[in-house]
Design a protein around this motif. Structure first.
Motif, PDB file in Angstrom:
ATOM      1  N   PHE A   1      -3.237  -4.209  -8.473  1.00 52.68           N
ATOM      2  CA  PHE A   1      -2.337  -3.474  -9.353  1.00 52.68           C
ATOM      3  C   PHE A   1      -1.819  -2.272  -8.574  1.00 52.68           C
ATOM      4  O   PHE A   1      -2.603  -1.406  -8.150  1.00 52.68           O
ATOM      5  CB  PHE A   1      -3.049  -3.084 -10.648  1.00 52.68           C
ATOM      6  CG  PHE A   1      -3.437  -4.293 -11.456  1.00 52.68           C
ATOM      7  CD1 PHE A   1      -2.516  -4.892 -12.311  1.00 52.68           C
ATOM      8  CD2 PHE A   1      -4.684  -4.869 -11.320  1.00 52.68           C
ATOM      9  CE1 PHE A   1      -2.852  -6.039 -13.033  1.00 52.68           C
ATOM     10  CE2 PHE A   1      -5.039  -6.013 -12.031  1.00 52.68           C
ATOM     11  CZ  PHE A   1      -4.116  -6.596 -12.890  1.00 52.68           C
ATOM     12  N   THR A   2      -0.513  -2.246  -8.365  1.00 57.61           N
ATOM     13  CA  THR A   2       0.091  -1.349  -7.401  1.00 57.61           C
ATOM     14  C   THR A   2       1.448  -0.877  -7.893  1.00 57.61           C
ATOM     15  O   THR A   2       1.954  -1.339  -8.928  1.00 57.61           O
ATOM     16  CB  THR A   2       0.221  -2.057  -6.030  1.00 57.61           C
ATOM     17  OG1 THR A   2       0.697  -1.138  -5.058  1.00 57.61           O
ATOM     18  CG2 THR A   2       1.153  -3.254  -6.107  1.00 57.61           C
ATOM     19  N   SER A   3       2.048   0.044  -7.148  1.00 59.00           N
ATOM     20  CA  SER A   3       3.397   0.511  -7.448  1.00 59.00           C
ATOM     21  C   SER A   3       4.008   1.102  -6.192  1.00 59.00           C
ATOM     22  O   SER A   3       3.320   1.761  -5.402  1.00 59.00           O
ATOM     23  CB  SER A   3       3.385   1.571  -8.557  1.00 59.00           C
ATOM     24  OG  SER A   3       4.664   2.144  -8.716  1.00 59.00           O
ATOM     25  N   GLU A   4       5.308   0.889  -6.016  1.00 61.46           N
ATOM     26  CA  GLU A   4       6.011   1.504  -4.892  1.00 61.46           C
ATOM     27  C   GLU A   4       6.158   3.011  -5.069  1.00 61.46           C
ATOM     28  O   GLU A   4       6.498   3.715  -4.125  1.00 61.46           O
ATOM     29  CB  GLU A   4       7.389   0.864  -4.729  1.00 61.46           C
ATOM     30  CG  GLU A   4       7.328  -0.573  -4.235  1.00 61.46           C
ATOM     31  CD  GLU A   4       8.693  -1.170  -3.987  1.00 61.46           C
ATOM     32  OE1 GLU A   4       9.710  -0.523  -4.329  1.00 61.46           O
ATOM     33  OE2 GLU A   4       8.750  -2.281  -3.425  1.00 61.46           O
ATOM     34  N   GLY A   5       5.867   3.523  -6.265  1.00 62.52           N
ATOM     35  CA  GLY A   5       5.937   4.959  -6.503  1.00 62.52           C
ATOM     36  C   GLY A   5       4.652   5.698  -6.216  1.00 62.52           C
ATOM     37  O   GLY A   5       4.587   6.916  -6.384  1.00 62.52           O
ATOM     38  N   CYS A   6       3.627   4.987  -5.754  1.00 58.23           N
ATOM     39  CA  CYS A   6       2.290   5.554  -5.567  1.00 58.23           C
ATOM     40  C   CYS A   6       1.992   5.699  -4.081  1.00 58.23           C
ATOM     41  O   CYS A   6       1.956   4.706  -3.348  1.00 58.23           O
ATOM     42  CB  CYS A   6       1.284   4.625  -6.245  1.00 58.23           C
ATOM     43  SG  CYS A   6      -0.421   4.787  -5.688  1.00 58.23           S
ATOM     44  N   SER A   7       1.748   6.921  -3.625  1.00 57.76           N
ATOM     45  CA  SER A   7       1.515   7.154  -2.195  1.00 57.76           C
ATOM     46  C   SER A   7       0.171   6.630  -1.723  1.00 57.76           C
ATOM     47  O   SER A   7      -0.039   6.453  -0.522  1.00 57.76           O
ATOM     48  CB  SER A   7       1.618   8.654  -1.885  1.00 57.76           C
ATOM     49  OG  SER A   7       0.621   9.383  -2.578  1.00 57.76           O
ATOM     50  N   SER A   8      -0.761   6.378  -2.645  1.00 55.00           N
ATOM     51  CA  SER A   8      -2.062   5.819  -2.268  1.00 55.00           C
ATOM     52  C   SER A   8      -2.036   4.301  -2.156  1.00 55.00           C
ATOM     53  O   SER A   8      -3.015   3.698  -1.712  1.00 55.00           O
ATOM     54  CB  SER A   8      -3.123   6.213  -3.312  1.00 55.00           C
ATOM     55  OG  SER A   8      -3.293   7.604  -3.359  1.00 55.00           O
ATOM     56  N   CYS A   9      -0.926   3.683  -2.537  1.00 54.14           N
ATOM     57  CA  CYS A   9      -0.891   2.224  -2.618  1.00 54.14           C
ATOM     58  C   CYS A   9      -0.608   1.502  -1.302  1.00 54.14           C
ATOM     59  O   CYS A   9      -1.098   0.373  -1.121  1.00 54.14           O
ATOM     60  CB  CYS A   9       0.124   1.792  -3.672  1.00 54.14           C
ATOM     61  SG  CYS A   9      -0.426   2.125  -5.363  1.00 54.14           S
ATOM     62  N   PRO A  10       0.190   2.042  -0.364  1.00 51.75           N
ATOM     63  CA  PRO A  10       0.483   1.257   0.844  1.00 51.75           C
ATOM     64  C   PRO A  10      -0.734   0.729   1.595  1.00 51.75           C
ATOM     65  O   PRO A  10      -0.684  -0.426   2.068  1.00 51.75           O
ATOM     66  CB  PRO A  10       1.329   2.229   1.685  1.00 51.75           C
ATOM     67  CG  PRO A  10       2.082   3.010   0.652  1.00 51.75           C
ATOM     68  CD  PRO A  10       1.065   3.236  -0.444  1.00 51.75           C
TER      69      PRO A  10
ATOM     70  N   TYR B   1       3.988   2.113 -15.042  1.00 48.42           N
ATOM     71  CA  TYR B   1       3.774   3.493 -15.478  1.00 48.42           C
ATOM     72  C   TYR B   1       4.095   4.535 -14.410  1.00 48.42           C
ATOM     73  O   TYR B   1       4.027   5.735 -14.672  1.00 48.42           O
ATOM     74  CB  TYR B   1       2.360   3.697 -16.058  1.00 48.42           C
ATOM     75  CG  TYR B   1       1.193   3.189 -15.242  1.00 48.42           C
ATOM     76  CD1 TYR B   1       0.670   3.928 -14.193  1.00 48.42           C
ATOM     77  CD2 TYR B   1       0.591   1.974 -15.565  1.00 48.42           C
ATOM     78  CE1 TYR B   1      -0.418   3.472 -13.470  1.00 48.42           C
ATOM     79  CE2 TYR B   1      -0.501   1.511 -14.853  1.00 48.42           C
ATOM     80  CZ  TYR B   1      -1.008   2.259 -13.803  1.00 48.42           C
ATOM     81  OH  TYR B   1      -2.097   1.803 -13.093  1.00 48.42           O
ATOM     82  N   TRP B   2       4.469   4.098 -13.211  1.00 47.68           N
ATOM     83  CA  TRP B   2       4.973   5.028 -12.205  1.00 47.68           C
ATOM     84  C   TRP B   2       6.499   5.162 -12.243  1.00 47.68           C
ATOM     85  O   TRP B   2       7.066   6.000 -11.537  1.00 47.68           O
ATOM     86  CB  TRP B   2       4.564   4.556 -10.803  1.00 47.68           C
ATOM     87  CG  TRP B   2       3.170   4.889 -10.416  1.00 47.68           C
ATOM     88  CD1 TRP B   2       2.046   4.145 -10.614  1.00 47.68           C
ATOM     89  CD2 TRP B   2       2.723   6.079  -9.749  1.00 47.68           C
ATOM     90  NE1 TRP B   2       0.935   4.779 -10.119  1.00 47.68           N
ATOM     91  CE2 TRP B   2       1.331   5.973  -9.580  1.00 47.68           C
ATOM     92  CE3 TRP B   2       3.381   7.218  -9.280  1.00 47.68           C
ATOM     93  CZ2 TRP B   2       0.581   6.968  -8.957  1.00 47.68           C
ATOM     94  CZ3 TRP B   2       2.635   8.202  -8.659  1.00 47.68           C
ATOM     95  CH2 TRP B   2       1.248   8.070  -8.506  1.00 47.68           C
ATOM     96  N   ASN B   3       7.175   4.347 -13.022  1.00 48.60           N
ATOM     97  CA  ASN B   3       8.630   4.263 -12.920  1.00 48.60           C
ATOM     98  C   ASN B   3       9.357   5.538 -13.314  1.00 48.60           C
ATOM     99  O   ASN B   3      10.483   5.767 -12.870  1.00 48.60           O
ATOM    100  CB  ASN B   3       9.156   3.087 -13.760  1.00 48.60           C
ATOM    101  CG  ASN B   3       8.896   1.751 -13.099  1.00 48.60           C
ATOM    102  OD1 ASN B   3       8.473   1.685 -11.950  1.00 48.60           O
ATOM    103  ND2 ASN B   3       9.138   0.668 -13.821  1.00 48.60           N
ATOM    104  N   GLY B   4       8.742   6.363 -14.139  1.00 43.64           N
ATOM    105  CA  GLY B   4       9.382   7.599 -14.560  1.00 43.64           C
ATOM    106  C   GLY B   4       9.050   8.792 -13.686  1.00 43.64           C
ATOM    107  O   GLY B   4       9.394   9.922 -14.030  1.00 43.64           O
TER     108      GLY B   4
END
Length: 230
Positions: A31-40, A65-68
């Protein structure tokens, strides 16, 4: 930065042990998001898993939930957010990114390769399975599940094997992210009650296809992808 979104509880049911069948892949959900700096770093680990062999089925679920918060992830799905929320209720840790869930049974910080790797090895040793196969026929997907003990629902998943995205805003501004096995669609297509079943479904959105057999308690008891024998 870890983002947490706590969800409400849900009813947890138990499944009798499924019949052992041919080895199936261990399912790893990120479960990830391109808006999350911890995700790469977790995205990179999932990419490594996608190249490591067919005995692991890694899938990246991009949450909403990172989209905003500066960058709208083009691969985010409400269904991914809802799926993680159900896990968060079961595990008691809410929803956060990056999270990896191994075989629907245990959740970990997705960048912690040691912990996730140990869980994958344990799952390989202890997995139970119902035999699941999937094929493409006449523009549709055909799914077959063999006999076994227990019940479950069949989830049809479409995913893209790889995308590169230049991120223009948010925590990953200026980075070009390479992400693998990105889930583009997920939907339930049928139930299994222990007897053999075959069903057809429309092709899902995505370049490749996976099928997961999920027990009522959320644990995964069967899985395959298009072209695999299981």
């Amino acid at each position: 930065m870890l983002s947490r979104l706590f969800a409400s509880g849900f009813a947890l049911l138990l499944l009798p042990a499924a019949a052992l069948a041919a080895e199936r892949p261990v399912v790893v959900e990120l479960f990830t998001s391109e808006g999350c700096s911890s995700c790469p770093p977790a995205d990179a680990y999932l990419t490594d898993l996608s190249h490591a062999g067919r005995d692991v089925l890694p899938l990246a679920f991009h949450v909403t939930y990172w989209n905003g918060l500066g960058w709208r992830d083009p691969f985010s799905l409400d269904a991914a957010t809802q799926r993680q929320a159900r896990y968060g209720s079961r595990f008691g840790d809410g929803s956060y990114t990056p999270e990896m869930v191994v075989d629907g049974a245990h959740g970990f910080v997705g960048s912690e390769r040691g912990a996730v790797g140990a869980a994958i090895r344990e799952a390989r040793q202890n997995r139970t399975a119902a035999s699941v196969s999937v094929s493409r026929q006449d523009g549709q997907i055909s799914i077959a599940v063999g006999a076994g003990s227990g019940t479950g629902r069949l989830l049809l998943i479409g995913f893209d094997t790889e995308h590169r995205t230049a991120v223009g805003r948010g925590e990953n501004t200026g980075r070009t992210l390479t992400e693998s096995n990105i889930v583009r669609s997920i939907r339930p297509v049928g139930q299994w009650s222990g007897a053999p079943v075959t069903l057809n479904a429309a092709l899902p959105v995505g370049q490749d296809v996976a099928v997961i057999l999920e027990a009522p308690d959320g644990r995964i008891v069967g899985a395959t992808r298009l072209g695999d024998a299981s």
